[in-house]
Design a protein around this motif. Structure first.
Motif, PDB file in Angstrom:
ATOM      1  N   UNK A  57       0.817  -1.218   0.000  1.00 12.83           N
ATOM      2  CA  UNK A  57       0.000   0.000   0.000  1.00 12.83           C
ATOM      3  C   UNK A  57       0.850   1.267   0.000  1.00 12.83           C
ATOM      4  N   UNK A  58       1.829   1.344   0.885  1.00 13.26           N
ATOM      5  CA  UNK A  58       2.600   2.581   1.058  1.00 13.26           C
ATOM      6  C   UNK A  58       3.546   2.849  -0.106  1.00 13.26           C
ATOM      7  N   UNK A  59       3.844   1.840  -0.930  1.00 17.47           N
ATOM      8  CA  UNK A  59       4.794   2.014  -2.029  1.00 17.47           C
ATOM      9  C   UNK A  59       4.128   1.934  -3.395  1.00 17.47           C
ATOM     10  N   UNK A  60       2.799   2.050  -3.427  1.00 15.88           N
ATOM     11  CA  UNK A  60       2.090   2.017  -4.700  1.00 15.88           C
ATOM     12  C   UNK A  60       2.621   3.123  -5.620  1.00 15.88           C
ATOM     13  N   UNK A  61       2.607   2.847  -6.918  1.00 16.51           N
ATOM     14  CA  UNK A  61       3.056   3.817  -7.935  1.00 16.51           C
ATOM     15  C   UNK A  61       4.533   4.167  -7.774  1.00 16.51           C
TER      16      UNK A  61
END
Length: 433
Positions: free
Chosen positions: A84-88
């Protein structure tokens, strides 16, 4: 005598009576412009004409959604909530992307408090996009599985997850062993599977990160718990396929690395599956293994465009997924749009009815949950997404020129985002503002 509170949602209702990938969509998908859904407690009590349901249930609290579309909640059939925190995250092929971004982030889940924060954040973000059920990989840490199941239980939400198992080709702090993968997973199954709405999935990440010994151990575990799901990755990128051939030189193909270890079956979820051989397609069709289409991720990481209509024609059950965080969006609307674009690459134009089916009933069937979620049907859980078909100026001006509700729906699929979600209901409770 105690009577559960009744709530009646009125608006345009979407219902299915078949699979629009196998029969004409006009015959099995319907939008009732004056429909309603009656909820009692956590479940749907009735679906039908709004006036008739109002008359039959005068005590029900009525919420009018006007011309909004009342849909089953979206079912995201392949995600990685720890990402989640490293999406994209910028640019890389799959293996580089895992090593650069994914594995360092997943190592943080050794901290149960961090796992709990991300699990809650992830479910909040997906609910804001109309997603009511997910099938997620966790990390090698059992606490990461506990975190997602606990967060979902607080919401009355159905999730599928499992400890991700890896004993090679991963950092030392993200490796387990064949024995610990078996033992940890078995303990988690006993703790969570079938408790409330929790569903466990035995989870080898993919063949390159598991030895034959570990794959065999997990195959044995699945045979011992055949009502569990099994989720993994298959043929996502061409260089990944070549890597698998080098690691398993005796295997007939990528799918065979699962099959010989007892990890092929109808309750198996095979993410991506873009670059399949004819034999692999034949075997998936024969055993009814589920292929989970991840089009936003496939495009973001440069994996390719799945020929979904061709697999549907072979009768392979199909689900749809964001593949967060390889996918660059939490939105199933964006994922439906990407699925449309991927099919166009192969000369097929998927109809909006087919796309909505994939994101709801299709994915529910892929997860073997069609008796509980995925359609607006009496007795199913009241997991519902309500779509504003005029959510932005761009979409509204397009709707002003449309000739049918299906044109409006298609415009929202292609251009919509979280602003299109009027409300998300999980187990009869509205979880968004």
């Amino acid at each position: 005598m105690y009577m559960e509170k009744s709530t009646l949602l009125t608006g345009q209702t979407l219902t299915f009576c078949g699979n629009p990938l196998h029969e004409p969509w006009e015959e099995c998908v319907r939008i009732d412009s004056a429909g309603a859904v009656l909820m009692q407690g956590a479940r749907i009590a009735a679906v039908g004409d709004a006036a008739a349901l109002k008359s039959a249930h005068p005590q029900a609290h009525v919420i009018s959604y006007g011309d909004d579309l009342i849909c089953p909640g979206f079912v995201d059939a392949h995600v990685h909530f720890p990402q989640t925190a490293m999406i994209a995250s910028w640019g890389k092929r799959l293996i580089d992307w895992l090593n650069t971004y994914t594995f360092p982030e997943e190592a943080r889940f050794a901290d149960p408090a961090y796992a709990a924060r991300i699990a809650a954040r992830y479910l909040d973000l997906t609910a804001a996009n109309g997603t009511t059920t997910v099938a997620s990989f966790a990390t090698i840490h059992p606490a990461s599985v506990d975190a997602l199941f606990e967060a979902a239980a607080l919401r009355g939400q159905c999730v599928v997850t499992g400890k991700t198992c890896m004993n090679r080709n991963a950092p030392d702090d993200l490796r387990d062993t064949a024995q610990s993968a078996y033992d940890d997973s078995k303990e988690l199954i006993a703790r969570w599977h079938g408790k409330g709405r929790a569903q466990y999935a035995i989870t080898p990440r993919f063949s390159p990160t598991s030895t034959s010994e570990q794959l065999s151990a997990l195959g044995t575990l699945w045979a011992e718990h055949p009502d569990c799901l099994m989720q993994t990755h298959l043929s996502e990128q061409t260089d990944e396929v070549e890597w698998v051939h080098s690691l398993f030189p005796d295997a007939r193909d990528y799918l065979d690395t699962y099959e010989v270890h007892g990890l092929l079956g109808a309750r198996g979820l095979y993410g991506h599956a873009i670059h399949l051989t004819p034999r692999e397609v034949d075997r998936l069709a024969e055993v009814q293994g589920r292929v989970i289409h991840c089009p936003t991720s496939n495009m973001f990481i440069g994996s390719g465009a799945l020929n979904l209509p061709a697999l549907a024609a072979r009768g392979i059950p199909l689900g749809l997924a964001t593949d967060t965080g390889g996918g660059s969006s939490f939105s199933m609307l964006r994922t439906m749009a990407a699925a449309y674009e991927a099919a166009q690459h192969h000369g097929h134009a998927l109809h909006a009815a087919q796309l909505l089916w994939l994101a709801t009933a299709g994915s529910a069937d892929a997860l073997h949950l069609s008796g509980q979620i995925g359609t607006l049907e009496q007795g199913h859980f009241a997991d519902i997404a309500v779509l504003d078909l005029r959510s932005t100026a761009a979409i509204a001006q397009r709707a002003n020129r449309s000739y049918s509700v299906w044109e409006d729906v298609f415009a929202t699929i292609m251009m919509g985002d979280d602003r299109a979600l009027r409300a998300t209901w999980i187990a009869g409770t509205c979880v968004t503002a």
